[in-house]
Motif scaffolding. Structure first.
Motif, PDB file in Angstrom:
ATOM      1  N   ARG A 104       0.802  -1.386  -0.062  1.00  0.00           N
ATOM      2  CA  ARG A 104       0.076  -0.180  -0.009  1.00  0.00           C
ATOM      3  C   ARG A 104       0.963   1.284   0.208  1.00  0.00           C
ATOM      4  NH1 ARG A 104      -3.772   2.971   3.002  1.00  0.00           N
ATOM      5  NH2 ARG A 104      -1.872   3.167   4.780  1.00  0.00           N
ATOM      6  N   LEU A 105       0.313   2.377  -0.984  1.00  0.00           N
ATOM      7  CA  LEU A 105       0.961   3.570  -0.627  1.00  0.00           C
ATOM      8  C   LEU A 105      -0.125   4.461  -0.377  1.00  0.00           C
ATOM      9  CD1 LEU A 105       3.049   3.978  -4.092  1.00  0.00           C
ATOM     10  CD2 LEU A 105       4.098   3.433  -1.911  1.00  0.00           C
ATOM     11  N   ASP A 106       0.279   5.398   0.734  1.00  0.00           N
ATOM     12  CA  ASP A 106      -0.538   6.343   1.084  1.00  0.00           C
ATOM     13  C   ASP A 106      -1.366   7.142   0.159  1.00  0.00           C
ATOM     14  OD1 ASP A 106      -0.206   5.504   3.688  1.00  0.00           O
ATOM     15  OD2 ASP A 106       1.439   7.062   3.957  1.00  0.00           O
ATOM     16  N   THR A 109       1.102   9.618  -1.240  1.00  0.00           N
ATOM     17  CA  THR A 109       2.133   9.201  -1.775  1.00  0.00           C
ATOM     18  C   THR A 109       2.151   8.778  -3.107  1.00  0.00           C
ATOM     19  OG1 THR A 109       2.881   8.307   0.419  1.00  0.00           O
ATOM     20  CG2 THR A 109       3.935   7.229  -1.278  1.00  0.00           C
ATOM     21  N   TYR A 136      12.569   5.245  -1.026  1.00  0.00           N
ATOM     22  CA  TYR A 136      11.804   6.357  -1.371  1.00  0.00           C
ATOM     23  C   TYR A 136      12.466   7.686  -1.261  1.00  0.00           C
ATOM     24  CZ  TYR A 136       7.955   3.332   0.404  1.00  0.00           C
ATOM     25  OH  TYR A 136       7.312   2.208   0.536  1.00  0.00           O
ATOM     26  N   HIS A 187       2.349   3.552   7.540  1.00  0.00           N
ATOM     27  CA  HIS A 187       3.006   5.259   7.319  1.00  0.00           C
ATOM     28  C   HIS A 187       4.403   5.109   7.804  1.00  0.00           C
ATOM     29  CE1 HIS A 187      -0.800   6.750   6.426  1.00  0.00           C
ATOM     30  NE2 HIS A 187      -1.351   7.197   7.933  1.00  0.00           N
ATOM     31  N   GLN A 188       5.061   3.901   7.460  1.00  0.00           N
ATOM     32  CA  GLN A 188       6.578   3.709   8.044  1.00  0.00           C
ATOM     33  C   GLN A 188       7.493   5.030   8.038  1.00  0.00           C
ATOM     34  OE1 GLN A 188       7.961  -0.028   8.074  1.00  0.00           O
ATOM     35  NE2 GLN A 188      10.050   0.560   8.734  1.00  0.00           N
ATOM     36  N   VAL A 189       7.563   5.259   6.560  1.00  0.00           N
ATOM     37  CA  VAL A 189       8.771   6.368   6.292  1.00  0.00           C
ATOM     38  C   VAL A 189       8.191   7.647   6.869  1.00  0.00           C
ATOM     39  CG1 VAL A 189       9.802   7.683   4.426  1.00  0.00           C
ATOM     40  CG2 VAL A 189       9.397   5.172   4.057  1.00  0.00           C
ATOM     41  N   LYS A 190       6.757   7.879   6.830  1.00  0.00           N
ATOM     42  CA  LYS A 190       6.443   9.217   7.312  1.00  0.00           C
ATOM     43  C   LYS A 190       6.690   9.160   9.057  1.00  0.00           C
ATOM     44  CE  LYS A 190       2.916  10.086   4.205  1.00  0.00           C
ATOM     45  NZ  LYS A 190       1.588   9.917   3.864  1.00  0.00           N
ATOM     46  N   LEU A 203       6.019  12.243  -0.514  1.00  0.00           N
ATOM     47  CA  LEU A 203       6.906  10.963  -0.503  1.00  0.00           C
ATOM     48  C   LEU A 203       6.454  10.390  -1.869  1.00  0.00           C
ATOM     49  CD1 LEU A 203       8.452   9.284   1.502  1.00  0.00           C
ATOM     50  CD2 LEU A 203       6.039   8.073   2.070  1.00  0.00           C
TER      51      LEU A 203
END
Ligand code: URA
Length: 241
Positions: A104-106, A109, A136, A187-190, A203
């Motif tokens: 999944r991408l937000d 994103t 990313y 929302h890992q990277v965020k 992102l």
């Protein structure tokens, strides 16, 4: 391969709806190994059978693999009651194939999203056990620095206590960086960048393993993976033959 109903085999190719295909078959437009076959329920092994529609030989593929340049503003789901999904960008013949997004991408994103009908492949791409790196590009508030990179490399603990696997952070400029992760928490990277006091403003996913986004696609564009794309990924996932 197990035997499969002929109307299902043709529907899986995305040729038309199952109902339309049943009509086509009954009207004698489909042949199996050179003989007209009017029974949609006829079971066959599509890998070992020559099927023609209107005299044209059909190419059977057990699974399908596409990449999309997901635009921001769409949700990553197969359907949603209220919002537009990435599937809305596909033509009917692709929607009929049973494709679904891999991970999944937000909504906000953009970037590389894989779509497939191969559950095992999707599972392996997503699973942290496969160690597939997702890269990313992030634009942030504040300036990412070497301490942030060191904290990422050591494995961050998020605000709620969640522990992350070691990840990469490469400073690109005053307010932007590249982040590499091998897992896909919510929302890992965020959340990782927020944990370092650098909230994400933008992102974009650039690659999954050795597979880079095809920048020629443009926002919302998609294409089937080439044999080379797919071999590269399948080998990384230990699924290559
Ligand atoms: N990490 C995020 O925070 N969002 C995404 O869409 C993907 C990874």
């Amino acid at each position: 391969m197990p035997l499969v109903r002929m109307d299902k085999v043709l529907a899986d190719m995305g040729l038309a709806s199952r109902k339309e295909l049943r009509e086509m078959i009954k009207s004698g437009r489909v042949s199996v190994d050179g003989q007209v076959e009017k029974r949609p329920e006829r079971k066959l092994d599509p890998t070992a059978t020559r099927i023609t529609l209107n005299g044209e030989e059909l190419r059977y593929q057990a699974h399908h693999y596409y990449m999309m340049d997901k635009p921001s503003g769409l949700v990553t789901a197969t359907e949603d009651r209220e919002q537009k999904t990435v599937m809305d960008l596909l033509p009917p013949e692709l929607r009929r194939m049973g494709l679904f997004p891999v991970g999944r991408l937000d909504k906000d994103t953009s970037g590389l999203l894989l779509l497939t009908d191969d559950g095992e492949f999707a599972h392996r791409v997503i699973s942290p056990k496969s160690c597939v790196e997702k890269l990313y590009y992030a634009k942030v508030e504040g300036s990412p620095n070497e301490e942030d990179a060191a904290a990422f490399a050591a494995g961050l603990t998020l605000a709620d206590g969640t522990r992350c696997l070691p990840a990469g952070l490469e400073i690109l400029g005053e307010d932007c960086c590249l982040v590499t992760v091998t897992e896909g928490k919510y929302h890992q990277v965020k959340r990782m960048l927020a944990a370092r006091g650098k909230p994400v403003k933008e992102l974009r996913r650039l690659s999954i393993g050795g597979l880079k986004i095809d920048e020629r696609l443009g926002p919302g564009g998609f294409r089937e993976l080439t044999e080379k794309d797919l071999c590269k990924l399948l080998c990384e996932l230990d699924m290559g033959n």
